[in-house]
Write an enzyme that holds these catalytic residues in place. Structure first.
Site, PDB file in Angstrom:
ATOM      1  CG  ASN A  75      -1.590 -18.344  17.174  1.00  0.00           C
ATOM      2  OD1 ASN A  75      -2.539 -19.133  17.104  1.00  0.00           O
ATOM      3  ND2 ASN A  75      -0.357 -18.713  16.899  1.00  0.00           N
ATOM      4  CE  LYS A  76      -1.568 -22.399  22.607  1.00  0.00           C
ATOM      5  NZ  LYS A  76      -2.693 -22.227  23.523  1.00  0.00           N
ATOM      6  CG  ASP A  87      -6.292 -19.489  18.992  1.00  0.00           C
ATOM      7  OD1 ASP A  87      -5.061 -19.459  18.878  1.00  0.00           O
ATOM      8  OD2 ASP A  87      -6.934 -20.517  19.250  1.00  0.00           O
ATOM      9  CD  GLN A 101      -0.622 -26.327  23.111  1.00  0.00           C
ATOM     10  OE1 GLN A 101       0.496 -25.909  23.420  1.00  0.00           O
ATOM     11  NE2 GLN A 101      -1.718 -25.886  23.684  1.00  0.00           N
TER      12      GLN A 101
END
Lengths: 351, 351
Positions: free
Chosen positions: B254-255, B244, B203
């Site tokens: 999070n990621k 997130d 991403q």
């Protein structure tokens, strides 16, 4: 470079002298194809080193030495001084292929040193080849000795993380870090391995996963982003990596990402080991002297033919980083395991 | 150099309601193609969320809400209870798409809550659409407010590292973490950005580099393995990421990779900020309650059509990780910047 496919996968020989040529596994084709390339002159060897057909500090060192043997064999020199001029030209080209791994310089200088002591043209040609072949043999021997020294540091059932590829494919055979894992397994300990992908060139995914799977070692693969998470879950008991250059102070230059794996290991109290033969040690340089190779943007923006980043974006692609001694639990060599303080203990080890 | 490519691309709207359909940028095609997909029923929206056509916690929340609007619009119900049954079916399918980002659950529950208070079939259908559209508008507003609150934390000339994509493409527009960077730039500060690739789905390379380049922001890309090295070189002054899910204790999901970036920031004394709207907060769960999504091995073993790992190798592919509050300098929300201790200060912020 001529190409051929071998069906017998039993022995992965990364590089060897065969039929007056240097034959190597083309590591850029792994894990999809096991293809060997044949270099018949030293320019082809230099090109193979630059393009990562062969990589890994010890394998580069031996390949470059064998490249000098090709230069000697192919030389049209009629006198010893003429041969030495040809060898020196090859030396310079081979030496300029990659700047960080010290084994390259060590290997080339060792062969040239021997050649300089030769008395005749004939003698020099023979000496260059025999010295290169001796280094080839010593590499496997050093790996086996490192394995024996390092195996003791692991416990039955350990899950061991490794970064990049310091395996048989980074050496002539057996490997440095993966050699220690092989030796621990041969001693009866059940070890399993977690390999990081190792972006951008993916040596962990393409090479470490390939060679361990090939040898029947239990291996799992994780993205480089998952190292911290796996350690937080308690899933990793030990870390072992190779090295491209170890300074007398214990500073270790190795594949980009090693430094952060070492920091993460420290935070999670996971022992962090480096396996490196003495040919990887640089007793002269200070950290600031070491050139960290910056490689092509293409390694980052494309995977195969697939573009994974927009055109024109600026890329930083350093191939190595430096791990300071305070993050390292031990450095495994063929003469024994160095513990901190490394500078003092290295002097003692070398007597 | 990052170059601005402004043609008809001036406004990147990640998702919108248009001609009785949900139109979204197909993020799986970036950075190579800017393609929009049109969802005419909620199954298509659910599928788009699962396949990462749309991703990013706030964008997923709004997309799911708009998915409910499609379910309402397409329902053949003749009575309000029949409609509520149809909506509940859609709610369940949309809710099951992804387990970690809390905005999804928050958005779906908010829309369903409104629908449940409707008095007539007609009224319920209208309410579902208008609530989803309201959330769409609120998303951009919250991002602008976060931007204003967070911009103050940055200094002129800062080089800011971000992980994954918490940009306009993770929201309706403007972005959370990248929204703060945009706001800081709009306030006259010259910021440049270093984006991590963010394996395995890339991403950072595909989306963050794309959208910042598109907006003329100075952006560079690095492999995930180079974060520690760049920090050791002093090349990074601030880190900012999205989230997130944020727990009341300040634990941030999070990621994958965020946790280790936070550890590296801590070691190098680089401030580490999280930008998250209150819709990302989960006031109920404890860390152990949060399910970390494990995604397909295909995300790791293949890039495009290129296989980068040997067949049959075991893969761990956790999509998220947890960063504990002690590693976080501040959490930027639309109501203000939370500093530690987060639990106490969050109560004060919410009054």
């Amino acid at each position: 470079m001529a190409k051929s496919k071998k069906k017998n996968l039993d022995l992965l020989l990364t590089v060897e002298w065969k039929d007056n040529a240097v034959v190597m596994i083309d590591q850029t084709k792994l894990p999809n194809k096991l293809v060997y390339v044949k270099c018949t002159d030293y320019h082809q060897v230099a090109d193979a080193i630059k393009k990562l057909v062969v990589r890994g500090a010890p394998a580069i060192g031996v390949s470059a030495a064998l490249g000098l043997a090709l230069a000697a064999q192919n030389s049209n020199a009629n006198t010893l001084p003429e041969l030495m001029t040809d060898l020196d030209t090859a030396f310079k080209e081979l030496r300029a292929t990659r700047p960080t791994a010290v084994n390259l310089f060590w290997a080339l200088e060792r062969v040239m040193g021997k050649a300089k002591r030769a008395k005749t043209l004939e003698d020099a040609k023979k000496t260059v080849l025999s010295e290169a072949q001796k280094m080839w043999e010593e590499d496997v021997k050093a790996n086996k000795e490192m394995g024996a020294n390092g195996a003791r540091l692991f416990r039955d059932g350990d899950v061991v993380l490794t970064h990049c590829n310091a395996g048989s494919l980074a050496t002539v055979a057996y490997g440095t870090a993966l050699g220690v894992i092989r030796a621990a397994r041969e001693s009866g300990k059940r070890l399993s391995v977690i390999a990081t992908e190792t972006r951008p060139v993916m040596q962990g995914a393409r090479l470490t996963a390939f060679e361990l799977q090939h040898d029947g070692v239990d291996v799992s693969l994780i993205p480089d982003t998952a190292v911290g998470h796996m350690m937080a879950r308690g899933a990793i008991k030990r870390v072992i990596v190779g090295a491209d250059r170890v300074l007398r102070t214990g500073h270790v230059f190795n594949k980009i990402g090693t430094y952060q794996v070492a920091i993460l290991a420290g935070r999670h109290k996971v022992p962090f080991y480096v396996a490196a033969p003495l040919s990887t040690f640089d007793f002269e340089s200070d950290p600031k002297d070491v050139v960290i190779e910056e490689r092509s943007v293409d390694e980052v923006v494309k995977v195969g033919k697939k573009r994974v980043a927009p055109k024109g974006v600026r890329i930083f692609n350093p191939a190595f980083d430096m791990t300071p001694p305070e993050l390292i639990t031990g450095i495994i060599t063929e003469r024994g395991v160095l513990k901190p303080p490394f500078e003092k203990n290295l002097k003692a080890l070398l007597g």
